[in-house]
Scaffold this motif. Structure first.
Motif, PDB file in Angstrom:
ATOM      1  N   LEU A   5       0.823  -1.205   0.000  1.00  0.00           N
ATOM      2  CA  LEU A   5       0.000   0.000   0.000  1.00  0.00           C
ATOM      3  C   LEU A   5       0.857   1.255   0.000  1.00  0.00           C
ATOM      4  O   LEU A   5       1.940   1.293   0.592  1.00  0.00           O
ATOM      5  N   LYS A   6       0.324   2.270  -0.680  1.00  0.00           N
ATOM      6  CA  LYS A   6       0.992   3.558  -0.801  1.00  0.00           C
ATOM      7  C   LYS A   6       0.097   4.651  -0.215  1.00  0.00           C
ATOM      8  O   LYS A   6      -1.128   4.500  -0.182  1.00  0.00           O
ATOM      9  N   PRO A   7       0.689   5.764   0.198  1.00  0.00           N
ATOM     10  CA  PRO A   7      -0.149   6.864   0.719  1.00  0.00           C
ATOM     11  C   PRO A   7      -1.225   7.294  -0.284  1.00  0.00           C
ATOM     12  O   PRO A   7      -2.321   7.685   0.129  1.00  0.00           O
ATOM     13  N   GLU A   8      -0.941   7.210  -1.571  1.00  0.00           N
ATOM     14  CA  GLU A   8      -1.923   7.613  -2.569  1.00  0.00           C
ATOM     15  C   GLU A   8      -3.092   6.635  -2.686  1.00  0.00           C
ATOM     16  O   GLU A   8      -4.053   6.902  -3.417  1.00  0.00           O
ATOM     17  N   ASP A   9      -3.032   5.513  -1.999  1.00  0.00           N
ATOM     18  CA  ASP A   9      -4.170   4.597  -1.943  1.00  0.00           C
ATOM     19  C   ASP A   9      -5.189   5.027  -0.882  1.00  0.00           C
ATOM     20  O   ASP A   9      -6.265   4.426  -0.789  1.00  0.00           O
ATOM     21  N   THR A  10      -4.850   6.039  -0.110  1.00  0.00           N
ATOM     22  CA  THR A  10      -5.768   6.531   0.913  1.00  0.00           C
ATOM     23  C   THR A  10      -7.057   7.036   0.282  1.00  0.00           C
ATOM     24  O   THR A  10      -7.032   7.872  -0.615  1.00  0.00           O
ATOM     25  N   ALA A  11      -8.182   6.501   0.740  1.00  0.00           N
ATOM     26  CA  ALA A  11      -9.482   6.852   0.176  1.00  0.00           C
ATOM     27  C   ALA A  11     -10.566   6.105   0.938  1.00  0.00           C
ATOM     28  O   ALA A  11     -10.269   5.215   1.750  1.00  0.00           O
ATOM     29  N   VAL A  12     -11.804   6.466   0.645  1.00  0.00           N
ATOM     30  CA  VAL A  12     -12.936   5.647   1.070  1.00  0.00           C
ATOM     31  C   VAL A  12     -13.189   4.635  -0.047  1.00  0.00           C
ATOM     32  O   VAL A  12     -13.329   5.020  -1.211  1.00  0.00           O
ATOM     33  N   TYR A  13     -13.236   3.383   0.320  1.00  0.00           N
ATOM     34  CA  TYR A  13     -13.425   2.308  -0.652  1.00  0.00           C
ATOM     35  C   TYR A  13     -14.878   1.832  -0.606  1.00  0.00           C
ATOM     36  O   TYR A  13     -15.406   1.532   0.467  1.00  0.00           O
ATOM     37  N   TYR A  14     -15.478   1.772  -1.775  1.00  0.00           N
ATOM     38  CA  TYR A  14     -16.877   1.382  -1.900  1.00  0.00           C
ATOM     39  C   TYR A  14     -17.005   0.090  -2.695  1.00  0.00           C
ATOM     40  O   TYR A  14     -16.347  -0.099  -3.725  1.00  0.00           O
ATOM     41  N   CYS A  15     -17.895  -0.758  -2.234  1.00  0.00           N
ATOM     42  CA  CYS A  15     -18.232  -1.986  -2.935  1.00  0.00           C
ATOM     43  C   CYS A  15     -19.444  -1.733  -3.830  1.00  0.00           C
ATOM     44  O   CYS A  15     -20.331  -0.944  -3.485  1.00  0.00           O
TER      45      CYS A  15
END
Length: 123
Positions: free
Chosen positions: A85-95
Motif C-alpha cells: 500500500l501507498k499513501p496515494e491509496d488513501t481513500a474511502v473504498y466502496y463496494c
C-alpha cells in the motif's frame, strides 16, 4: 433492494497490507459483476477492480500487481487484498454489485453500493 456491507478498512503504514470484504444481503438471488471503487478527498470516485460471476477480473493501472480481487459466489462476498500500500491509496473504498434479487413478490434487478470503508495509508 440488496444491501452491501463492507469491512476491513483501517490505518496502515506504507508497504503494509489490508483485506477488504463486502457481503451482499441474503435476498440476492444472482450477482453479476462485483467491484471496488474508491474516492479520495477532493477527487472523483474511480474504479479499483471488478470481477464477473465467471471470475474475469479488471484492474486500474495504478493497482495492478498490488491488489487482488476475488469472490465467493456461495457467500455472495467479494474481497480486495491490498498489498504494498501507498499513501496515494488513501481513500474511502466502496463496494458495488448488480444482479437479481427476490423481493418476496418476485424477482427484480438491483444495482447497489456499500456504505464505504476508510483506508488510510501513512508514509
Amino acid at each position: 433492494q440488496v444491501q452491501l456491507v463492507e469491512s476491513g478498512g483501517g490505518l496502515v503504514q506504507a508497504g503494509g497490507s489490508l483485506r477488504l470484504s463486502c457481503a451482499a444481503s441474503r435476498n440476492a438471488f444472482s450477482i453479476n459483476a462485483m467491484g471496488w471503487y474508491r474516492q479520495a478527498p477532493g477527487k472523483q470516485r474511480e474504479l479499483v477492480a471488478t470481477i464477473t460471476s465467471h471470475g474475469y477480473t479488471n484492474y486500474a493501472d495504478s493497482v495492478k500487481g498490488r491488489f487482488t480481487i476475488s469472490r465467493d459466489n456461495a457467500k455472495n462476498t467479494v474481497y480486495l487484498q491490498m498489498n504494498s500500500l501507498k499513501p496515494e491509496d488513501t481513500a474511502v473504498y466502496y463496494c458495488n454489485a448488480d444482479g437479481t434479487y427476490y423481493s418476496g413478490s418476485g424477482y427484480s434487478a438491483f444495482a447497489s453500493w456499500g456504505q464505504g470503508t476508510q483506508v488510510t495509508v501513512s508514509s
